[in-house]
Structures are given as structure tokens and as C-alpha cells.
Scaffold this motif. Structure first.
Motif, PDB file in Angstrom:
ATOM      1  N   ASN A  18      75.264  96.358  19.575  1.00  0.00           N
ATOM      2  CA  ASN A  18      76.714  96.199  19.738  1.00  0.00           C
ATOM      3  C   ASN A  18      77.099  95.968  21.198  1.00  0.00           C
ATOM      4  OD1 ASN A  18      76.985  98.567  17.147  1.00  0.00           O
ATOM      5  ND2 ASN A  18      77.743  96.477  16.992  1.00  0.00           N
ATOM      6  N   ILE A  19      76.418  96.627  22.125  1.00  0.00           N
ATOM      7  CA  ILE A  19      76.694  96.385  23.541  1.00  0.00           C
ATOM      8  C   ILE A  19      76.318  94.951  23.901  1.00  0.00           C
ATOM      9  CG2 ILE A  19      76.072  97.015  25.903  1.00  0.00           C
ATOM     10  CD1 ILE A  19      77.903  99.014  24.519  1.00  0.00           C
ATOM     11  N   ASN A  68      83.019  96.143  19.273  1.00  0.00           N
ATOM     12  CA  ASN A  68      81.601  96.435  19.465  1.00  0.00           C
ATOM     13  C   ASN A  68      81.387  97.606  20.417  1.00  0.00           C
ATOM     14  OD1 ASN A  68      79.463  94.566  18.134  1.00  0.00           O
ATOM     15  ND2 ASN A  68      81.136  93.180  18.657  1.00  0.00           N
ATOM     16  N   ILE A  69      82.194  97.676  21.458  1.00  0.00           N
ATOM     17  CA  ILE A  69      82.069  98.804  22.383  1.00  0.00           C
ATOM     18  C   ILE A  69      82.448 100.105  21.691  1.00  0.00           C
ATOM     19  CG2 ILE A  69      83.026  99.847  24.478  1.00  0.00           C
ATOM     20  CD1 ILE A  69      83.175  97.056  25.675  1.00  0.00           C
ATOM     21  N   ALA A  71      79.681 101.145  19.306  1.00  0.00           N
ATOM     22  CA  ALA A  71      78.519 101.661  20.023  1.00  0.00           C
ATOM     23  C   ALA A  71      78.769 103.081  20.523  1.00  0.00           C
ATOM     24  CB  ALA A  71      78.176 100.745  21.198  1.00  0.00           C
ATOM     25  N   THR A 125      85.103 104.479  26.188  1.00  0.00           N
ATOM     26  CA  THR A 125      85.215 103.050  25.875  1.00  0.00           C
ATOM     27  C   THR A 125      85.959 102.300  26.978  1.00  0.00           C
ATOM     28  OG1 THR A 125      87.166 103.510  24.515  1.00  0.00           O
ATOM     29  CG2 THR A 125      85.062 103.325  23.370  1.00  0.00           C
ATOM     30  N   LEU A 147      83.528 101.830  29.865  1.00  0.00           N
ATOM     31  CA  LEU A 147      82.489 100.858  29.539  1.00  0.00           C
ATOM     32  C   LEU A 147      83.064  99.441  29.495  1.00  0.00           C
ATOM     33  CD1 LEU A 147      79.537 100.456  28.902  1.00  0.00           C
ATOM     34  CD2 LEU A 147      79.995 101.015  26.506  1.00  0.00           C
ATOM     35  N   GLN A 148      84.282  99.293  28.988  1.00  0.00           N
ATOM     36  CA  GLN A 148      84.926  97.980  28.981  1.00  0.00           C
ATOM     37  C   GLN A 148      85.100  97.455  30.399  1.00  0.00           C
ATOM     38  OE1 GLN A 148      88.589  98.296  26.817  1.00  0.00           O
ATOM     39  NE2 GLN A 148      87.610  98.190  24.812  1.00  0.00           N
ATOM     40  N   LEU A 173      81.683  96.312  31.792  1.00  0.00           N
ATOM     41  CA  LEU A 173      81.191  95.053  31.230  1.00  0.00           C
ATOM     42  C   LEU A 173      82.039  93.854  31.700  1.00  0.00           C
ATOM     43  CD1 LEU A 173      80.123  95.954  27.571  1.00  0.00           C
ATOM     44  CD2 LEU A 173      78.797  95.991  29.671  1.00  0.00           C
TER      45      LEU A 173
END
Length: 226
Positions: free
Chosen positions: A104-105, A140-141, A144, A212, A215-216, A219
Motif C-alpha cells: 500500500n505504501i 493506501n496510506i 497501511a 497518516t 506519512l503523507q 511521501l
């Protein structure tokens, strides 16, 4: 809330791809580590019909969405794994569990990189493609991060079992049959109970949101979108 056909269309494709790749990754890594149970059942496949549960993946989230529920909840068909066949056992268990969230990542990264291709899309389709990419990135994030929670039957709990010493791993693994009840209790019943007493017991949602979001941002920075 009455979601438009457009609103539904830009969520269905990203969600189906995310769930299908997640489950197929579990099945593939289990096969590579020595267990062909999922392979024999046709689960090493990118065919969504092999992984989608009609009730958990379509009916339940759809009913919650159409009813204006403040939360969405659903599940896919679990990939059957005979952990006794994995070689080596602990490493195999960890890698099988990690495969889904890691995939997913990777899909989120692919969606973020695809943002740079939007100028090449004809204007009449660019908005629809952009919405799909944004939703694929965020979904997806979230999938995950959610699955990495160390709560049975999520992937994080199996990673924990693989890392824990036997004295802790065995009783923790025995919680898995009650995992869905534990999830419903933590995610739904506990916050509802807390709200009756003016308490915020929605701790998991707060943790998910913070993780999340971080992490967003990471990325987006790595893919040149920040």
C-alpha cells in the motif's frame, strides 16, 4: 448525505486496487516463504473477485456511507496462511504481515509520482483522474497505517507475534479469534461510551490521523509534491 455518482466513482477504483494488491501481496509472500495454501485457492492474483468480501468490502461500507455515518468500516477476505509451513517461521510470519502494508505504501508512492503526469491528461478527464490519484494516495496510506496497529487480527499483531518472545507471543496470538470484537470495541464502542461521560476515548483515531498526516507529508516531500 447523498454521495454523487462522481463521488462514488473516484473512490471505488482506488479502494478496490488498494485492497486487491494488499491481499495479493500477503498471498504471494506466504507462497514464497513456503506455504501454498493461498496459491491453491487462487489468492495469488490481482483479480479483485478473489479478495473482495461482498458484505465486508461492499455492503457494509456502502451502507455506512449512504447513511451518513461518521465512520467507515469494512474488510476483505482474509488470506489463509498455514504459518507452520513458513520457513523460517518467525521471519516468514513477519514478512507475510508486512507485505500488505508495504504494498500500500508503494501504491501511495506511485499515485504521488503520477501527480506529475496530470498536465498530460486531456482537460475533460483531468479532474476525474486527479481525484482518483488523491484518493488512492490517502486511502493506501490509511490502509497501511491502520493495518500496522498491533491489534488482532491486523497485520501489526502478527508482526508483534513474530517479534515477541514465546512467553508473550503465544497468549497474544490466542487473541486473534476475538480480533473483530476487539476492533469493534476499540474503534466504535469505546468512543461511544466515552462520549456519554464527556470523555474522548477515541484514541486510536487520533493516533491514526497523526500518523497518516505525517506519512503523507513525508511521501509528498519525497515525490516532489510538497
Amino acid at each position: 448525505m447523498n454521495p454523487s455518482l462522481y463521488g462514488i466513482s473516484v473512490w471505488v477504483l482506488p479502494a478496490i486496487i488498494a485492497i486487491t494488491f494488499h491481499e495479493a501481496a500477503h498471498a504471494y509472500v506466504a507462497w514464497r516463504y513456503g506455504d501454498d495454501t493461498a496459491l491453491q485457492l487462487g489468492r495469488v492474483s490481482f483479480n479483485p473477485l478473489k479478495h473482495i468480501d461482498p458484505v465486508g468490502t461492499i455492503l457494509l461500507p456502502g451502507m455506512l456511507l449512504l447513511s451518513g455515518s461518521p465512520f467507515l468500516f469494512g474488510y476483505a477476505k482474509p488470506v489463509p496462511v498455514n504459518f507452520r509451513n513458513l520457513q523460517p517461521l518467525r521471519a516468514g510470519m513477519i514478512m507475510v504481515a508486512l507485505a500488505g502494508p508495504a504494498t500500500n505504501i508503494a501504491l501511495a508512492l506511485a499515485a504521488a509520482l503520477a501527480f506529475h503526469l496530470l498536465p498530460m491528461i486531456p482537460p475533460e478527464g483531468a479532474r476525474w483522474v486527479a481525484s482518483n490519484l488523491v484518493n488512492a494516495f490517502s486511502f493506501n496510506i490509511l490502509l497501511a497505517v491502520f493495518n500496522m496497529l498491533p491489534i488482532p487480527p491486523l497485520d501489526g499483531s502478527r508482526i508483534a507475534v513474530g517479534l515477541f518472545p514465546g512467553l508473550l507471543a503465544r497468549p497474544f496470538a490466542r487473541l486473534e479469534p476475538y480480533g473483530m470484537l476487539i476492533l469493534i470495541g476499540i474503534l466504535i464502542l469505546l468512543p461511544l461510551a466515552g462520549s456519554q461521560f464527556g470523555l474522548n476515548l477515541n484514541l486510536v483515531s487520533g493516533l491514526l490521523r497523526a500518523t497518516t498526516d505525517s506519512l503523507q507529508q513525508l511521501l509528498l516531500l519525497l515525490t516532489g509534491n510538497a
